[in-house]
Every structure is written in C-alpha cells, then in structure tokens.
Scaffold this motif. Structure first.
Motif, mmCIF file in Angstrom:
data_model
loop_
_atom_site.group_PDB
_atom_site.id
_atom_site.type_symbol
_atom_site.label_atom_id
_atom_site.label_comp_id
_atom_site.label_asym_id
_atom_site.label_seq_id
_atom_site.Cartn_x
_atom_site.Cartn_y
_atom_site.Cartn_z
ATOM 1 N N UNK A 180 0.832 -1.205 0.000
ATOM 2 C CA UNK A 180 0.000 0.000 0.000
ATOM 3 C C UNK A 180 0.864 1.252 0.000
ATOM 4 N N UNK A 181 1.917 1.240 0.808
ATOM 5 C CA UNK A 181 2.800 2.408 0.871
ATOM 6 C C UNK A 181 3.531 2.594 -0.453
ATOM 7 N N UNK A 182 3.996 1.505 -1.051
ATOM 8 C CA UNK A 182 4.698 1.562 -2.325
ATOM 9 C C UNK A 182 3.750 2.080 -3.405
ATOM 10 N N UNK A 183 2.527 1.566 -3.403
ATOM 11 C CA UNK A 183 1.512 1.991 -4.373
ATOM 12 C C UNK A 183 1.206 3.476 -4.183
ATOM 13 N N UNK A 184 1.046 3.891 -2.947
ATOM 14 C CA UNK A 184 0.774 5.310 -2.655
ATOM 15 C C UNK A 184 1.929 6.197 -3.075
ATOM 16 N N UNK A 185 3.165 5.732 -2.855
ATOM 17 C CA UNK A 185 4.341 6.516 -3.222
ATOM 18 C C UNK A 185 4.448 6.654 -4.735
ATOM 19 N N UNK A 186 4.117 5.577 -5.480
ATOM 20 C CA UNK A 186 4.220 5.668 -6.936
ATOM 21 C C UNK A 186 3.136 6.607 -7.491
ATOM 22 N N UNK A 187 1.966 6.639 -6.865
ATOM 23 C CA UNK A 187 0.899 7.552 -7.305
ATOM 24 C C UNK A 187 1.329 9.000 -7.042
ATOM 25 N N UNK A 188 1.964 9.230 -5.874
ATOM 26 C CA UNK A 188 2.443 10.567 -5.523
ATOM 27 C C UNK A 188 3.453 11.056 -6.561
ATOM 28 N N UNK A 189 4.369 10.148 -6.949
ATOM 29 C CA UNK A 189 5.424 10.528 -7.895
ATOM 30 C C UNK A 189 4.845 10.774 -9.288
ATOM 31 N N UNK A 190 3.767 10.084 -9.624
ATOM 32 C CA UNK A 190 3.145 10.231 -10.940
ATOM 33 C C UNK A 190 2.396 11.549 -11.054
ATOM 34 N N UNK A 191 1.945 12.096 -9.908
ATOM 35 C CA UNK A 191 1.156 13.333 -9.995
ATOM 36 C C UNK A 191 1.982 14.580 -9.874
#
Length: 169
Positions: free
Chosen positions: A158-169
């Motif tokens: 979940x943290x990895x997924x959240x971090x990748x979404x943050x970096x994409x935005x």
C-alpha cells in the motif's frame, strides 16, 4: 524500575498475559479431564477460522484447510463420547501441517516438527489437557506471526503503491 512507567506497563502486560495463558491452560486441562470439550471445540473453531482467513479466496486452498480441521466431525465425536487423545493428536498434526503450509517457507520445517512432536506427546501423555493447552498457545503464536507478516507485506504494498501515485502526480 528506574521510574520509567513504560517498563512497568510492559511488565504488567506481560504478567497479565502469563496469568491469562495459565488460566486458559487450567481451563483446558480441567475440561478435558472431565471429558467436556465445549471450550476445546471453540478453540479449534478459532484455529480453523484463522487458517481459513489465511487461505485466501482460492476454493482449493479453503477446501484443504476445511479438511485439515473438521470441526463438525470433532463435534460428532464429542457428542458420541468418542473423542480421545489419538484423534486429538491427528487433529494437531493436520492443523500444524496446514499452519506450516500457509506460513513462511522459512518456518515450515520447524512447524512440521512441532506438529509431529505435539501429536506424539498427545498420544503418550497422561495429561491430554496440558498437551492440548500448550498446542493452542503455540498455534496462537505461530498464527499471529503469519498474520503479522501478511499485514506487514500488505502495508508495504500500500505504501509503495501510494508513493508511486504521488510521484506520478
């Protein structure tokens, strides 16, 4: 201690847990000696339910777990006054095998050896209740270890997924 309330709280919690486990062991021992298995069957239900959750949504895995811990069959045996140490030993061995299969591969052999030893003790012991109480305590520790490992893995995802979404935005 040295005035640190946290140490006192931890030792108090540990004392409470030890007292709780000792009371649980006494309850199991006394009920098995009287040939009363209601509490033991509830504990088997709990072990089975926890293993079912760990089995995920795969029908095949869930069926394997259900076959390992057949609580309905155990209830029938208790009702017919046919429950004995040998049957409990078989249940312990099957449950420990399933715990080993669903847990981390690193612990599988250790878990299988524990199950075999527990079953052997159950077959040879004069105090089935004591062996059963220890089995349920050990099973709780192992299941908690597995559940914590899965929770940690899901949290990391979940943290990895959240971090990748943050970096994409």
């Amino acid at each position: 201690g040295d005035g640190d309330g946290a140490d006192d709280a931890v030792s108090g919690a540990e004392r409470l847990e030890c007292a709780f486990r000792a009371a649980m062991a006494d309850l199991i021992r006394e009920s098995v000696e009287k040939g009363e298995y209601d509490h033991v069957l509830r504990l088997w239900d709990e072990v089975r339910d926890r293993l079912m959750r760990l089995s995920g949504s795969s029908p095949r895995e869930r069926e394997r777990t259900a076959q390992c811990i057949d609580c309905d069959y155990a209830r029938e045996l208790v009702k017919d006054r046919a429950m004995d140490s040998s049957i409990l030993a078989d249940m312990m061995q099957l449950a420990s095998r399933r715990i080993g299969e669903l847990g981390a591969a690193a612990y599988e052999r250790e878990t299988l050896e524990w199950g075999l030893l527990s079953a052997q003790l159950m077959r040879e012991s004069e105090s089935a209740g004591s062996v059963l109480a220890q089995f349920f305590q050990d099973a709780d520790v192992l299941l908690t270890r597995i559940e914590a490992g899965i929770a940690a893995s899901l949290l990391c995802q979940a943290l990895t997924s959240g971090a990748s979404k943050e970096m994409a935005s």
